[in-house]
Design a protein around this motif. Structure first.
Motif, PDB file in Angstrom:
ATOM      1  N   THR A  47      84.091  -1.101  56.569  1.00 59.65           N
ATOM      2  CA  THR A  47      85.077  -1.980  55.942  1.00 59.65           C
ATOM      3  C   THR A  47      86.297  -2.132  56.832  1.00 59.65           C
ATOM      4  O   THR A  47      86.793  -3.237  57.051  1.00 59.65           O
ATOM      5  CB  THR A  47      85.485  -1.429  54.556  1.00 59.65           C
ATOM      6  OG1 THR A  47      84.344  -1.439  53.694  1.00 59.65           O
ATOM      7  CG2 THR A  47      86.588  -2.269  53.932  1.00 59.65           C
ATOM      8  N   VAL A  68      87.525  -5.632  58.389  1.00 55.25           N
ATOM      9  CA  VAL A  68      88.861  -6.119  58.028  1.00 55.25           C
ATOM     10  C   VAL A  68      89.672  -6.450  59.289  1.00 55.25           C
ATOM     11  O   VAL A  68      90.273  -7.530  59.402  1.00 55.25           O
ATOM     12  CB  VAL A  68      89.600  -5.078  57.173  1.00 55.25           C
ATOM     13  CG1 VAL A  68      91.093  -5.376  57.104  1.00 55.25           C
ATOM     14  CG2 VAL A  68      89.009  -5.026  55.770  1.00 55.25           C
ATOM     15  N   ALA A  80      91.919  -5.748  52.058  1.00 58.86           N
ATOM     16  CA  ALA A  80      90.914  -4.699  52.185  1.00 58.86           C
ATOM     17  C   ALA A  80      90.693  -4.012  50.847  1.00 58.86           C
ATOM     18  O   ALA A  80      91.644  -3.546  50.221  1.00 58.86           O
ATOM     19  CB  ALA A  80      91.352  -3.673  53.223  1.00 58.86           C
ATOM     20  N   TYR A  83      95.537   0.715  57.880  1.00 62.14           N
ATOM     21  CA  TYR A  83      95.635  -0.728  57.658  1.00 62.14           C
ATOM     22  C   TYR A  83      97.027  -1.234  58.008  1.00 62.14           C
ATOM     23  O   TYR A  83      97.181  -2.296  58.605  1.00 62.14           O
ATOM     24  CB  TYR A  83      95.282  -1.077  56.212  1.00 62.14           C
ATOM     25  CG  TYR A  83      93.798  -1.052  55.936  1.00 62.14           C
ATOM     26  CD1 TYR A  83      92.912  -1.706  56.785  1.00 62.14           C
ATOM     27  CD2 TYR A  83      93.278  -0.383  54.835  1.00 62.14           C
ATOM     28  CE1 TYR A  83      91.549  -1.686  56.545  1.00 62.14           C
ATOM     29  CE2 TYR A  83      91.915  -0.356  54.581  1.00 62.14           C
ATOM     30  CZ  TYR A  83      91.059  -1.018  55.442  1.00 62.14           C
ATOM     31  OH  TYR A  83      89.719  -0.994  55.217  1.00 62.14           O
TER      32      TYR A  83
END
Length: 285
Positions: free
Chosen positions: A51, A55, A68, A87
């Motif tokens: 993921t 992303v 996300a 992130y």
């Protein structure tokens, strides 16, 4: 009919062929200028790294605003917030905060001994940072864990919004009235955050029914009859017609943004968006 804003959900690829499908899907849908795209998080955190990679690639290579997905499953609070920090460092500013599903082989969801006990705790922790837009899930029909109570789902959504979420994305549904009833119930409960209807273009009728059974979405008899009458050769055209009709009803009822569950297949979503006047310039034709 006003041209809607759109957003799309993708899932992270697990192999090279799936990677090509994701990038082809992103390339096809990016010209529609989505408000954002989201990337899912596998049950039990099984796609955590995948993921993150998807992303960052969608953000860096396609210039998309990426939200996300993040869950509370199988991770300590420190591990989960480390993902959030990653992130932030990558320039991602949106998170879809979810409780998550139980890991495979586990009968029901249980909190990690050192983890967040609920999506509300996760939302509060992310909101405390002050640097993320937080979206959450919503259920226009009772969540499988809510005991069949729509009122309980609305009350829990209110708690998530109060905890710091700024919008919600619903599970998919077949009838526009299902969404409108839920929207009215949310307004009555004092929820004023935007609620985006989740739209599932039916790539496979068999797959859609299986998905519906797993998440508590009711399948109306009219849809069963229509797909049986259409047969395999007429399934794609019927799916497009049903999806576009649902979207038009939602737009006529005041909805301004639609969130499409693409399943990493762009064609049907692209066709429906064009049917709604969403073109590659982002403007009505």
């Amino acid at each position: 009919m006003k041209t809607p804003a759109v957003s799309f959900e993708f899932f992270p690829p697990r192999n090279l062929d799936a990677s090509f499908r994701l990038w082809e899907t992103a390339r096809a849908l990016q010209p529609l200028q989505p408000d954002f795209v989201s990337v899912t998080y596998g049950a039990g955190g099984t796609t955590r790294q995948l993921t993150h990679e998807a992303v960052t690639a969608l953000s860096n290579h396609y210039g998309l605003n990426v939200a996300a997905h993040l869950t509370c499953v199988d991770a300590s609070k420190a591990e989960t917030m480390e993902i959030v920090e990653g992130y932030a460092e990558a320039g991602i500013r949106e998170i879809v905060a979810l409780r998550g599903d139980a890991p495979k082989g586990q009968a029901k969801w249980e909190a990690h001994p050192e983890g967040f006990a609920s999506s509300i705790e996760l939302i509060e922790a992310i909101a405390a940072r002050g640097d993320f837009t937080i979206r959450v899930g919503a259920y226009p029909e009772p969540h499988p864990d809510s005991g069949g109570s729509s009122a309980a789902d609305v009350a829990f959504l209110k708690r998530k919004i109060d905890a710091g979420a700024t919008s919600a994305i619903t599970q998919f549904f077949f009838d526009a009235d299902t969404f409108f009833r839920f929207r009215d119930d949310c307004a009555a409960a004092g929820i004023d955050a935007p609620i985006l209807p989740g739209i599932l273009p039916i790539q496979s009728w068999k797959g859609a029914r299986k998905f519906a059974a797993s998440c508590g979405t009711s399948v109306p008899q009219w849809a069963v009859d229509a797909f049986e009458a259409a047969g395999p050769e007429g399934e794609a055209a019927l799916a497009r017609e049903i999806c576009a009709d649902l979207c038009r009803k939602l737009l006529d009822g005041g909805v301004e943004q639609l969130h499409f569950y693409t399943l990493n297949k762009p064609d049907l979503t692209l066709q429906v968006c064009r049917d709604l006047g969403v073109t590659e310039t982002g403007l009505a034709a």
